[in-house]
Structures are given as structure tokens and as C-alpha cells.
Design an enzyme around this catalytic site. Structure first.
Site, PDB file in Angstrom:
ATOM      1  N   THR A  44      26.860 -33.095 -13.377  1.00  0.00           N
ATOM      2  CA  THR A  44      25.987 -32.177 -12.618  1.00  0.00           C
ATOM      3  C   THR A  44      26.394 -30.715 -12.789  1.00  0.00           C
ATOM      4  O   THR A  44      25.901 -29.848 -12.072  1.00  0.00           O
ATOM      5  CB  THR A  44      26.023 -32.496 -11.102  1.00  0.00           C
ATOM      6  OG1 THR A  44      27.380 -32.386 -10.658  1.00  0.00           O
ATOM      7  CG2 THR A  44      25.498 -33.873 -10.791  1.00  0.00           C
TER       8      THR A  44
ATOM      9  N   THR B 280      23.654 -27.484 -12.758  1.00  0.00           N
ATOM     10  CA  THR B 280      22.320 -27.783 -12.208  1.00  0.00           C
ATOM     11  C   THR B 280      21.674 -26.530 -11.609  1.00  0.00           C
ATOM     12  O   THR B 280      20.470 -26.316 -11.750  1.00  0.00           O
ATOM     13  CB  THR B 280      22.394 -28.861 -11.101  1.00  0.00           C
ATOM     14  OG1 THR B 280      23.492 -28.548 -10.239  1.00  0.00           O
ATOM     15  CG2 THR B 280      22.575 -30.243 -11.678  1.00  0.00           C
ATOM     16  N   GLY B 281      22.501 -25.721 -10.933  1.00  0.00           N
ATOM     17  CA  GLY B 281      21.966 -24.531 -10.252  1.00  0.00           C
ATOM     18  C   GLY B 281      21.410 -23.519 -11.246  1.00  0.00           C
ATOM     19  O   GLY B 281      20.291 -23.009 -11.081  1.00  0.00           O
ATOM     20  N   CYS B 282      22.198 -23.220 -12.290  1.00  0.00           N
ATOM     21  CA  CYS B 282      21.746 -22.248 -13.303  1.00  0.00           C
ATOM     22  C   CYS B 282      20.484 -22.776 -13.992  1.00  0.00           C
ATOM     23  O   CYS B 282      19.545 -22.031 -14.277  1.00  0.00           O
ATOM     24  CB  CYS B 282      22.826 -22.035 -14.364  1.00  0.00           C
ATOM     25  SG  CYS B 282      24.409 -21.554 -13.664  1.00  0.00           S
TER      26      CYS B 282
END
Ligand SMILES: Nc1ncnc2c1ncn2[C@@H]1O[C@H](COP(=O)(O)OP(=O)(O)OP(=O)(O)O)[C@@H](O)[C@H]1O
Ligand SMILES: Cc1ncc(CO)c(N)n1
Ligand SMILES: [Mg+2]
Length: 523
Positions: A237, A240-242
Site C-alpha cells: 500500500t 496509495t495517497g500520492c
């Protein structure tokens, strides 16, 4: 950005993947362009490297201004080196003075001086939309930007953002350390963050403790949306944010409305996590995932449409004869239905001439997209392709679904009319997204259509692996009896006459919406 009128006012010709490339007389094509202003991740799962991969995967050009270089791998962040603000500024000037970016997306901005030069350059070279991922803490718990950036984030960067995408720890830091451990607390954080000035807030719940779903909370100042997907059990994971923020930027650059950009981005992350849940890269606790799943062979594994089965809730199907009878254009009919609460639109124009239908369909696509509502075309694959609709709905005697899928590609929505469990099974095998089942009650809209009744509908729902929308003779008086059948995959009702063979489409749609909502809360 806010002050520049926002993304909704973009030229219609930039609204879709194909149309985003405008051909001029000299055959110059305008390509959707994103600028990412972020840090480098040597392990290439997050940061600049993730941003470049996402944009490439989504068909958008991405330039990159690097703010920091990190020594980072699947075990964590070992060291961070910030670039001198002056040099960040030179990179910004270089690309902003040359390219025409549709969207600027920011990631790691680790010092107030770096934020300051970014703000200065954005005021020298205004851009259409700004996506701010306020990177501070990675999922692995490493601090990527400390508390020194908090005040400039709050006071100057957030207020000019079109969307901000903090994870729960970042949202908490921006709000002075409030506790965010539940979806209710995410909602109230989104509200407080919205008061700081961004147009939209998305609080990401990837790191929410003890949740079986991965829930992101979207708030635009008026409405909340909870975007949910089952949590993927994987170590991969990292980034995931970017990825989510860059995918939002890419979809906006192609002309999507904010809500559909976010939905597509969430789906993209979800698919990528699923596709690469068991890949082994690096020896640490948190591995990267594979952004290029779109290039892989299995079509089911890289579906990335904005389709959400809950969109079948109030499914409005247009009818040209009814619109003629009531002397309204199809565009006005669609507008009113959306305003009244329709959650998906299907254009069913059996008699219209192709050229007229295409023009109408194009206008409807534009309206639907600006409201984040999907638009499907009945039967006509050619029209769906030409107007870049979100998908099609076909019957048993129309083009076979597997062929439709190969013509439309993986991102489009396909619905199929099914009267029997066998047809429902075949639709699933052929790659459909949902089925329409009926006629539940007798109807005048479709000649020679066998009625299957509530029992027939129940049988089809039970057998179907796909979400189901009920159709045929449904209106305000009997919608509740349909929704009452005990089938979790029955997501809503599709209606024609109940909305369009009426004097006021808006009023009837509102009424039906209310009835459906009430029957949902009762069950
Ligand atoms: N295990 C998972 N399964 C499904 N979706 C996930 C999972 N982990 C994260 N997501 C989704 O990925 C997106 C990014 O969420 P997250 O809260 O992890 O951001 P982040 O912490 O900024 O990411 P990063 O790991 O890059 O620091 C959100 O849409 C979230 O719902
Ligand atoms: C450079 C960089 N930016 C962002 C993140 C957040 O995941 C990270 N880990 N590294
Ligand atoms: Mg995370």
C-alpha cells in the site's frame, strides 16, 4: 483555483480523453497536462515517481518539480534532503512559463520557504485547478513535513486549493491534533477543514484503525459522500495517497467534474491494490504496487470506470415520444431529472435520426459530467463511442456483451436486460457491470414485453452476481413494493413514464426519490 473560476468553466472540447486533444488547422493536439510539485521516493512507490506513473497510466502528460529527495525503500524513510527553495523556484518558473498546465498537484512540501516559492509562482503563473495532498506523515509513520509548515498550509495554501486530500493523521495535524478514529470523526474533520477555504475536502481513511472497509469522506461544503471499498488485504500500500491525488489531478485535467474524478481515482487505487496484492517488491513491511495494470491482459483486473452500483438507485430512461408529447427537449428532460435526484441517466431514443441523436447525446454528456452523474446510451454503441458516454445498456437481441466490451474497452459501463437467471449469469460472464431486470409490472413503453413480476425479479436477483436495477411499469405507487423484495443486490429502479410522461419531470423525480429513500431506510 477558487479565484480563477474553478474547473467547471473549462471549454467543452477538453472534457474527455479523446476530446481533450483539440485539433487545430495546423494539426496541433492539445494534451491534458499536470504538473506535480513533490518529493522523490528512491523506492519509486510514492512521491514524484508515483505521480508520473499514474498520469502515464491515465493518459495524461505530467511534468515534475522536485522539492526534496528521500532515501526511502519498503522498510521506511532513512533520510530526507530538501532542495534549496531558490532551486525549487527555478524549476517552477521553468515549466510554468512554458507549459499550459490544466492542473497543479502538490505532494511533499517540507518547509515554509518551499511553500512560499510555490505560492509566489502560482500567483505569477495562474493555473486552472490546484490539487493539494498535504503530505506530512506517510502510512509507515514517517514524518515527511513537520509542524513548521502547518501555519502556511492552513493560512495560504489550503484556501486556494480546489481539493485537499489529507489522510487521517494529516487531517488531525491540520486541525491541531483532534482525534480521528471513526467515520463520524472523519466527517466532522472534513467540515472543519472545509472552513479553512478549500473548495472540496477528501479525508482519506486508508489508515483508519479497525475498519473492514476503506472509507474516504468527501465534503464540498454542502454534501457529504462516503466513498467505500472493501479493504484490500495486502502489504503493498505504499504510495496509495500520492496515487489517489495524482489520479484526481489527471481526471480533472481531462475535464471530469470533481466528484467523478475522485470516484475514478478511488477505483483506480482499489484496482491497482487488488491487481498487485501479492506481488513481492522489496523486503520491508510496506511494498509498492503496480500502476500499469491497464497494460495487463486480464480485462476484468483493470476496470476503472466511475461506476458505483449505488448509482442504479434512481435510474432515469428517456423516451423521445414522451418528450415530444410534453414539448420539451431531451436536454431539458435530463437536466430536470438530475435536479430531482436521478442517479444515472440512459438515453433511449428509438426513433431519432443518428445525427440529431448524436448532438443531443453530446449535450447530455456535458450536463451529466458536470453533475457527476453517469450517462448511458441504449443499444447504440456507435453513439456511445462518438459522444464519449459513460457506457451503454443493451438487450438480449442487441450486440453480444463480450463484443460490446471489446469495442468500448475496460473503462465503460455495460448494462444488460435479463429476464432469467441464465441470462444474468451470461451477462456476468461476458463482462457486464449490472443487469436491468423486468418488466416487473405491465408497461406500455415496450411492446410485446413479457412481465416477470416481483417473483421473477426475485429469482433473477438471487442468481445474479451483478447488481440489479428493476424495470417495467414502476412508479411512485409501486416502487416501495419492488424495493421490499429481499435482495441485497437490487440497487434501485429504472423508470420511463413515471418521470417523463408527466407535466413536471422535476417534481415527479423528487417524489420518486423521496419514496425510494424512505423504502431504503425502512429495510
Ligand atoms: N488496504 C487498502 N485497501 C483499499 N483501499 C485502500 C487501502 N489502503 C488505502 N486505501 C485507499 O487508498 C487511498 C489513499 O489512502 P491513505 O489514507 O492510505 O493515504 P496516505 O496515507 O496519504 O497514503 P500513503 O501511503 O501514500 O502515505 C484512499 O482512497 C484509501 O481509501
Ligand atoms: C517523497 C514522498 N512523498 C510522499 C510520500 C507519502 O506516501 C512518501 N512516502 N514519499
Ligand atoms: Mg496511508
Amino acid at each position: 483555483m477558487n479565484s480563477l473560476g474553478g474547473i467547471r468553466s473549462w471549454p467543452a472540447s477538453w472534457r474527455s480523453t479523446t476530446a481533450s486533444m483539440t485539433t487545430t488547422t495546423e494539426s496541433v493536439r492539445k494534451v491534458a497536462q499536470v504538473l506535480t510539485v513533490a518529493g522523490s521516493d528512491s523506492g519509486a512507490g510514492a512521491g514524484i515517481q508515483a505521480d508520473l506513473k499514474v498520469c502515464a497510466a491515465r493518459g495524461v502528460y505530467c511534468a515534475s518539480v522536485i522539492t526534496a529527495v528521500t532515501a526511502q525503500n519498503t522498510r521506511g524513510v532513512q533520510s530526507v534532503h530538501l532542495l534549496p527553495p531558490q532551486f525549487v523556484s527555478e524549476q517552477l518558473k521553468s515549466v510554468l512559463s512554458d507549459f499550459e498546465f490544466d492542473v497543479v498537484k502538490t505532494g511533499m512540501l517540507a518547509s515554509p520557504e518551499i511553500v512560499e516559492v510555490l505560492l509566489q509562482n502560482l500567483s505569477d503563473f495562474p493555473v486552472r485547478a490546484l490539487v493539494v495532498d498535504p503530505v506530512m506523515v506517510s502510512t509507515s509513520g514517517h514524518v515527511l513535513a513537520g509542524s513548521s509548515v502547518l501555519s502556511i498550509f492552513r493560512e495560504r495554501l489550503l484556501p486556494i486549493a480546489d481539493i485537499i486530500t489529507p489522510n487521517v493523521k494529516e487531517a488531525s495535524a491540520l486541525l491541531g491534533g483532534v482525534r480521528i478514529e471513526t467515520v463520524a470523526e472523519m466527517r466532522s474533520a472534513a467540515k472543519s477543514l472545509h472552513e479553512m477555504g478549500p473548495r472540496v475536502v477528501l479525508v482519506k481513511g486508508g489508515d483508519l484503525p479497525d475498519s473492514s472497509d476503506s472509507v474516504d469522506v468527501y465534503f464540498d461544503g454542502k454534501e457529504f459522500h462516503e466513498l467505500r471499498s472493501p479493504r484490500v488485504a495486502t502489504r503493498n500500500t505504499h504510495g496509495t495517497g500520492c496515487t489517489l491525488a495524482s489520479c484526481i489531478a489527471a481526471e480533472l485535467a481531462k475535464g471530469s467534474s470533481m466528484l467523478s474524478a475522485v470516484k475514478v481515482a478511488k477505483r483506480f487505487v482499489d484496482n491497482a491494490l487488488n491487481y498487485s496484492k501479492d506481488i513481492a517488491i522489496g523486503s520491508g513491511k510496506q511494498g509498492p504496487f503496480d500502476h500499469f495494470l491497464g497494460l495487463k491482459k486480464d480485462p476484468q483486473s483493470y476496470r476503472c470506470s466511475a461506476f458505483n452500483p449505488d448509482d442504479l438507485f434512481l435510474y432515469a430512461v428517456t423516451d423521445s415520444r414522451m418528450n415530444q408529447k410534453w414539448n420539451r427537449s431531451i436536454v431539458d428532460a435530463v437536466k430536470a431529472a438530475i435536479e430531482g435526484g436521478a442517479t444515472i441517466i440512459q438515453l433511449r431514443e428509438k426513433e431519432a435520426e443518428t445525427r440529431v441523436f448524436l448532438e443531443e447525446a453530446k449535450s447530455c454528456v456535458e450536463i451529466c459530467r458536470s453533475h457527476g452523474v453517469c450517462l448511458l446510451i441504449n443499444d447504440r454503441i456507435d453513439i456511445a463511442l462518438a459522444c464519449d458516454a459513460d457506457g451503454v445498456h443493451v438487450g438480449q437481441s442487441d450486440m453480444p456483451v463480450d463484443l460490446v466490451r471489446s469495442l468500448l474497452g475496460p473503462d465503460k459501463i455495460i448494462g444488460v436486460s435479463c429476464k432469467t437467471p441464465e441470462q444474468a449469469h451470461q451477462a456476468w460472464k461476458d463482462g457486464a457491470d449490472y443487469i436491468g431486470s423486468g418488466g416487473v409490472f405491465p408497461t406500455n413503453t415496450k411492446a410485446n414485453n413479457r412481465t416477470i413480476g416481483l417473483d421473477g425479479l426475485g429469482e433473477v436477483c438471487k442468481a445474479s452476481k451483478l447488481p440489479v436495477v428493476a424495470i417495467g411499469g414502476i412508479g411512485i405507487s409501486n416502487a416501495e413494493s419492488v424495493m421490499r423484495i429481499d435482495a441485497p443486490n437490487l440497487k434501485g429502479v429504472a423508470v420511463v413514464s413515471a418521470l417523463f410522461d408527466q407535466e413536471c419531470v422535476l417534481t415527479q423525480t423528487k417524489k420518486l426519490h423521496k419514496t425510494l429513500k424512505e423504502s431504503k431506510t425502512e429495510h
